[in-house]
Design a protein around this motif. Structure first.
Motif, short mmCIF file in Angstrom:
data_model
loop_
_atom_site.label_atom_id
_atom_site.label_comp_id
_atom_site.label_asym_id
_atom_site.label_seq_id
_atom_site.Cartn_x
_atom_site.Cartn_y
_atom_site.Cartn_z
N TYR A 61 -37.04 29.06 19.35
CA TYR A 61 -37.85 27.89 19.65
C TYR A 61 -39.46 28.03 19.19
CZ TYR A 61 -39.75 23.86 22.00
OH TYR A 61 -40.01 22.56 22.10
N LYS A 311 -31.36 22.69 27.15
CA LYS A 311 -32.76 22.77 26.61
C LYS A 311 -32.95 21.55 25.92
CE LYS A 311 -33.43 27.06 27.71
NZ LYS A 311 -34.49 27.55 28.75
N GLU A 314 -36.59 19.72 25.81
CA GLU A 314 -37.43 20.49 25.13
C GLU A 314 -37.28 20.52 23.75
OE1 GLU A 314 -39.57 24.81 26.16
OE2 GLU A 314 -37.66 24.73 25.86
N GLU A 317 -38.60 17.45 21.76
CA GLU A 317 -40.11 17.36 21.64
C GLU A 317 -40.28 17.62 20.17
OE1 GLU A 317 -42.15 19.88 24.15
OE2 GLU A 317 -41.43 18.77 26.21
#
Length: 322
Positions: A61, A311, A314, A317
């Protein structure tokens, strides 16, 4: 008038082949309340590296978060195949969380690509090249097929039914996947690049990618170029997007489900492979459920896809919806 009668008849005939629930959109999110079990191999690799899944997820990430160029490449590759870039991001996240750690910098993948181009290896098993192997008479039915996708899927099927785990003409063949036996000359199970593709997947998608993007077709006799392609982010992301597009199309055409809004399901199919076979199996199961008066079963995520859906806020984003 005759023309329109023929067209109408064709539409009716085609519709009869579609399942009763055709066109059902799979909603976002996980169908399983808890994450399905992670395979032993993934768990043992993670323990051996003295790390955790969460730490590996944070590492990949972080790479996506830091590298605007990588995010742009992902969006460009997804756009070429008409899919949301979140699918490509999900596949990358799943692979680097449960398979191998991500490199800290995108540049490292380019360096590896050049290293493989200068290496000496070939696709072969026990001294027999794959090019010679697929000339055997058992593969004759694959010769008339056009396109790399249909040809290599056919060859995989022949391998599974005629060679895998069998002794043929005095040669004992391993009870393992075609890709692991012939297309991973360093060690079985090895995958490469930011998308962790295996060489056979790249070869299978070669014509699809060429027709959509103009990238050169891959040749199974040029192993170095195949490895360079799957290590080079400028090329491999295109192959990742193509693979995901094929899964989406297979589930819509065969199983009657639109999975384009569930990156956990597409990530699952990227992980397990054989989307057409799995779509056919789901269609058979749902046909039986319909006969019993039960609602059709929706496609489900595995442990890998479950993480992607978990996830998703997240990841969004980094890749906002358009």
């Amino acid at each position: 008038m005759r023309k329109w009668i023929v067209v109408a008849a064709a539409i009716v005939a085609t519709s009869a082949l579609l399942p009763a629930w055709a066109g059902v959109a799979v909603p976002p999110g996980n169908r399983n309340a808890e994450q399905p079990d992670v395979p032993f191999g993934s768990a043992s690799r993670t323990r051996a590296l003295k790390t955790t899944y969460e730490a590996k997820y944070r590492k990949v990430y972080g790479l996506l978060q830091r590298d605007q160029e990588l995010r742009s490449k992902i969006r460009a590759a997804a756009s070429q195949f008409g899919i949301d870039p979140i699918h490509v991001a999900g596949a990358i996240v799943g692979e680097h969380t449960y398979n191998v750690d991500a490199y800290d910098r995108l540049q490292a993948y380019y360096v590896k690509a050049i290293a493989y181009l200068n290496s000496n290896f070939a696709f072969a098993y026990d001294g027999e090249s794959v090019d010679t192997f697929i000339q055997r008479p058992q593969f004759e039915k694959c010769l008339g097929l056009s396109g790399s996708y249909d040809q290599w899927i056919c060859r995989e099927t022949v391998w599974d039914t005629r060679f895998r785990g069998k002794t043929v003409n005095g040669t004992a063949f391993p009870n393992n996947r075609f890709s692991a036996v012939f297309f991973q000359p360093f060690y079985a199970g090895q995958t490469f690049g930011i998308g962790q593709l295996n060489p056979l997947t790249a070869l299978t998608m070669s014509d699809f990618v060429h027709d959509k993007t103009g990238l050169p077709r891959l040749d199974h006799t040029d192993a170095q170029e195949v490895y360079r392609t799957i290590m080079d982010p400028d090329r491999t992301l295109t192959y990742v997007a193509a693979t995901l597009r094929k899964s989406i199309d297979a589930y819509e055409a065969i199983a009657g489900f639109d999975i384009s809004n569930n990156p956990g399901v597409t990530a699952t199919l990227y992980n397990v492979g054989d989307p057409e076979g799995r779509a056919r199996a789901l269609k058979v199961e749902n046909t039986a459920r319909t006969r019993r008066g039960e609602a059709p079963k929706l496609p489900e995520e595995n442990y890998y896809g479950w993480l992607v859906n978990e996830k998703l806020p997240e990841l969004r984003e980094l890749f906002p919806s358009s």
